[in-house]
Design an enzyme around this catalytic site. Structure first.
Site: not given
Lengths: 498, 503
Positions: B223-225, B227
């Site tokens: 997920g966003s980690t 990014k």
């Protein structure tokens, strides 16, 4: 002042030295066997970290006492018997008992681990069977004072043996079947017997008597084909009939081991009786044909052969038993893990068919070699008896019995060590099993009886010097004319027919 | 009759000699093969009856030891800390074999290692049974316990991995639900069987498996980690923390016939009516559209290369660097990125990206360590029975993944991100750098509770601890779960425990 020297042999004539009977050696060897077995038992107890008590000595002493009784009765009823036979069997039987006891201990531990009740002890049953076997051994010696008597019962024995052999085939499976082999007579709650073990002996006795009677006919008659003298089948009629019936019953009961054993023994006995290699070739051709036919007909034969060829294809399934047997022996290595320090209980049926694998694991190559050499000595003493004994029947019977022991050891030990496909047989004197023990002790008794006859010194007529008045006239050769000896000199020990 | 008898005698000798040759073959030539065959249970039993070495955590806390007992195996394996460390120690079961460190370090623990041979010779001479060597871990019990407590008190299924950024030492590695390894090492077959069957065939077939070490043996979409990696790639390309990126609530993915990608809850990332945000704001607010566009502008190769530097391969090569951990690690992967839409989804840690919590902990540890990636390792040293050292693990650098200034810029962005992250567990006067992740997964992602991530290190300058927290399925199946709400408090609790313990 020196003492008066006793005068030795001055007046008494030198006595004729009697030939040693070997009874003293037998007693010594029996003590040695009992000591070895007791030592083995102590090692098991130590390795299983059990307390060492004087009970062990009493077990060893009890074993020795039973053997001593047998020994004394041999002294009385077969004084000239071969002194090696009983001690060798005593050692094998004792080692078997120790291994069965050791497997009992393992079974108790694993039952405790599974939280179950310990299984019935095989050791105590085997001890009972050993006692009964010794009694039977002595009965045979006491009842049969002269083995040649057996010849007159040949056909009776053959018939009784075949009937006995056929009983499991007609009994319902629950009274006759164990692990897929319908070869038992089960008396529920009491005991089970394997008639094949006894029928085997009856058939060997019958074959010996029959072949002795027909020897001359068998050795001479027949047509020549390719330099082989073909025997006439009709001369062998009754024997072939008996053998075919027996093998048919055994094959039907899935008893491949005994089939192989009986066939091989009969073939060897025919060869012994006739000295004709042609019989061997015919027999081996028949064996190859029969084996191929069995492979085609029976799935269990195919399974056995496949396991033999590729045991590691399914090491945890069909190949499990053989693979674990090899692992056990491999883990034991040259000197073994030590009695009671291995895991012979991992192999299924370690106390019956696979007892040599168990012994190989704990005693190593050295111990297993010693055991196989014990068998070799036992068999060679049996064959030696066959060479020495004067009557043809005794010789053939001893040869047949000795060879049957050798073949049985080869078939089962070869099976558990993957030399040949595995067929179910007991290892003589070692395996757990009453029928096997009783039957093998009967074989031992017959060998002891024949060897007694073989080694018995001939009663030489005492020569009394005749008074001169009754002396016979003698021929005096005419000087100058050489007389050829009437007979060709025969060397001792049959050098003439080498 | 004489000649046939002699020949039969000869045949008997041939038969017995054949048997003797065959058993010689088995017991001498093939002996070693048979002894060491994996299907041969005897060797295992022999190993069992030996005094096996200890597994300890740092500070000498015993995690596994062998106590003398009075049965045929003589030693009972005991796990005093039970489930807290089960994922690390594994169990040493006669019936099911060893797992975890009991398996990977078996050579040392069982005393079979060549390094122990000198000691064994003297054991042989003095008649003592050979004893196994010991394995000492880098795990700090206080941190491990804090992580285990934080995960289990809420009944979460998940994992926590804490690393020391400058050495790669694993400070904590927890996987829940866990299990008690003690009955599996029991000497009774029935006890082992019952314990094992309860674990592999629980009454509820959908219950999560306790035997799975979720920290290293399972992969999840980050997920966003993820990014963080895309941001690092952008900075390496020459962007700065203030480079403007899109703040649009939704973008259309090219080449998909109109498929869209939206921010969380379809929000506009920018303040008011703006359409652009800085890279820092985009990371702090976790704007999906921004990072999808950044990833698309970087190109698949650049994103792959950046991820590869952090240890997340594309599956074409086996991942290196985790070989020294001490446990088997499932390789993390970024996927093949076949088209531009896949690249956009990869940029926000979805699509085919699948990583272990350990890999995510490595990513933040690398950032905390100013861009130098250290090989994670569990084993501090192995010792002989007399406690003399056999081998000591030295910190191993896996190279400068990103330049120092890039790593520090990402760190600064993560500090901003932590400030924007709701959730409890903050510590006064402590600057934490973090990133949350809420990853969709499953065949029906909109109706499946997301996996919640929280990766962080603290204090932001020269952090002694970096942590990755992953909680499966929103912790308790909550569709509205987020990384900030579910995983954040756990991560902060672990950091607090570490720093108050004087790390």
């Amino acid at each position: 002042m020196t003492g008066v020297q006793p005068r030795v042999g001055a007046t008494t004539p030198p006595a004729d030295e009697p030939r040693p009977t070997g009874r003293a050696a037998e007693l010594g060897l029996l003590v040695f066997a009992a000591v070895l077995v007791t030592g083995a038992l102590i090692i098991v107890e130590l390795n299983q970290s059990r307390t060492i008590s004087w009970d062990l000595a009493s077990y060893g002493g009890g074993y020795l006492a039973a053997l001593a009784v047998a020994h004394l009765l041999i002294r009385r009823f077969a004084p000239y018997a071969d002194p090696l036979l009983l001690p060798l069997v005593a050692l094998l039987n004792g080692l078997g008992l120790v291994m069965i006891y050791r497997l009992d201990l393992a079974a108790q531990v694993s039952a405790a681990n599974r939280g179950e009740d310990p299984p019935t002890s095989q050791t105590s049953l085997q001890l009972v069977w050993t006692g009964l076997a010794l009694v039977l051994f002595l009965l045979v010696l006491v009842i049969i004072r002269d083995h040649t008597v057996l010849q007159s019962y040949a056909y009776t024995l053959a018939f009784a043996g075949l009937v006995f052999l056929a009983i499991p085939a007609v009994l319902p499976a629950r009274y006759s079947q164990v692990n897929g082999a319908q070869i038992w007579i089960k008396v529920p709650g009491l005991f089970s017997i394997q008639p094949a073990e006894f029928a085997k002996i009856a058939l060997i006795v019958f074959a010996a008597a029959f072949l002795t009677a027909k020897r001359t006919v068998l050795s001479t008659a027949g047509k020549k084909v390719f330099g082989l003298v073909l025997p006439r089948l009709r001369d062998l009629g009754p024997l072939v009939v008996a053998l075919v019936v027996a093998l048919a019953v055994l094959v039907r009961g899935n008893d491949l081991g005994t089939t192989l054993l009986l066939f091989g023994t009969m073939l060897t006995m025919i060869y012994l009786a006739t000295g004709r290699v042609s019989w061997l070739i015919i027999g081996l051709l028949g064996f190859v044909g029969g084996a191929l036919l069995a492979y085609q007909l029976f799935s269990h034969v195919r399974v056995r052969v496949n396991i033999w060829l590729h045991p590691f294809d399914d090491p945890l399934g069909s190949g499990y038993q053989l693979v674990q047997s090899l692992f056990g022996m491999g883990t034991g290595g040259i000197f073994g893990t030590g009695l009671g320090a291995g895991r012979p209980d991992i192999v299924p049926y370690a106390s019956t068919d696979f007892i040599t694998a168990a012994l190989g694991e704990e005693l190593g190559l050295v111990g297993l070699t010693a055991i196989l050499l014990c068998y070799l000595i036992l068999v060679s003493r049996g064959l030696r008896t066959a060479l020495l004994v004067k009557d043809g029947f005794g010789s053939l019977l001893a040869g047949g019995l000795a060879f049957s022991l050798a073949l049985q050891v080869f078939v089962i030990v070869g099976g558990v060590t993957r030399l040949i496909p595995l067929t179910g047989l007991t290892t003589p004197f070692l395996s757990y099993g009453g029928s096997s023990l009783l039957a093998n002790y009967v074989i031992l008794a017959l060998l002891v009886r024949i060897s007694d006859s073989a080694r018995r010194p001939e009663i030489r007529p005492v020569r009394v010097a005749a008074p001169i008045t009754e002396a016979a006239t003698e021929m005096v050769p005419v000087v100058g004319r050489a007389s050829a000896p009437a007979t060709s000199p025969r060397g001792r020990d049959g050098e003439a027919d080498r | 009759m004489r000649r046939p008898l002699r020949r039969v005698g000869g045949a008997v000798i041939v038969l017995i000699v054949a048997l003797l040759l065959n058993i010689t073959w088995i017991q001498v030539v093939k002996s070693d093969d048979y002894r060491t065959d994996p299907n041969n249970r005897r060797t295992l039993v022999a190993e069992y009856s030996r005094q096996r070495g200890q597994i300890t955590a740092s500070g000498g806390v015993v995690l596994a030891r062998s106590d003398p007992v009075d049965d045929q195996y003589r030693y009972q394996r005991v796990y005093p800390e039970g489930p807290v460390y089960a994922g690390l120690t594994g169990y040493y079961s006669m019936r099911y074999g060893p797992t975890g460190l009991e398996r990977t370090e078996n050579d040392v623990l069982s005393g079979e290692s060549a390094d122990l041979f000198a000691g064994q010779l003297s054991d042989l001479i003095t008649g003592r049974d050979p004893r196994g060597g010991n394995v000492e871990l880098t795990i700090v019990p206080a941190i491990q316990q804090a992580a285990y407590t934080a995960l289990t008190e809420k009944g979460y299924t998940g994992a926590v991995v804490a690393l020391r950024p400058d050495t790669g030492e694993v400070l904590a590695m927890v996987s829940t639900p866990s299990y008690d390894p003690n009955p599996l090492a029991g000497h009774s077959d029935a006890e082992q069987r019952a314990a094992y069957n309860a674990l592999v065939a629980p009454p509820d077939p959908d219950a999560p498996s306790p035997l799975l070490n979720r920290a290293v043996a399972n992969v999840y979409p980050p997920g966003s980690t993820f990014k963080l990696i895309v941001a690092a790639a952008a900075l390496q390309r020459g962007d700065t923390v203030d480079t403007p990126v899109t703040g649009a609530p939704t973008i259309t993915l090219p080449g998909t016939g109109g498929a869209t990608l939206s921010n969380y809850m379809g929000e506009n990332c920018a303040e008011g009516d703006g359409s652009q945000v800085t890279l820092t704001q985009a990371l702090a607010h976790s704007c999906n559209t921004a990072f999808a566009e950044v990833a698309m502008s970087l190109g698949a190769d650049a994103v792959k290369e950046e991820a590869g530097g952090f240890g997340i391969g594309d599956g074409s090569t086996t991942d290196e660097g985790d070989g020294e951990l001490g446990l088997d690690v499932v390789p993390s992967r970024i996927g093949q990125i076949p088209d531009i839409a896949a690249l956009a989804q990869t940029g926000i840690g979805q699509r085919d990206v699948a990583v272990t919590p350990l890999a995510m902990a490595e990513v933040v540890a690398t950032i905390a360590n100013h861009g130098e990636r250290m090989a994670p390792h569990l084993i501090a040293r192995t010792t002989k029975p007399d406690l003399s050292v056999i081998s000591e693990t030295e910190p191993t650098s896996l190279g400068q993944t990103v330049p120092v200034d890039v790593a520090d810029s990402v760190r600064d962005m993560m500090v901003q991100s932590e400030k924007e992250t709701p959730g409890s567990g903050g510590i006064a006067d402590l600057v934490i750098a973090s990133k949350t992740g809420t990853a969709e997964h499953g065949s029906d992602p909109k109706n499946t509770a997301p996996h919640c991530w929280y990766v962080a290190f603290a204090p932001a300058d020269n952090a002694p601890i970096a942590v990755a927290v992953m909680v499966e399925n929103g912790g308790n199946g909550d569709l509205a779960a987020t990384g900030a709400k579910v995983a954040g408090p756990i991560g902060r609790a672990v950091i607090a425990a570490a720093l108050s313990g004087g790390l």
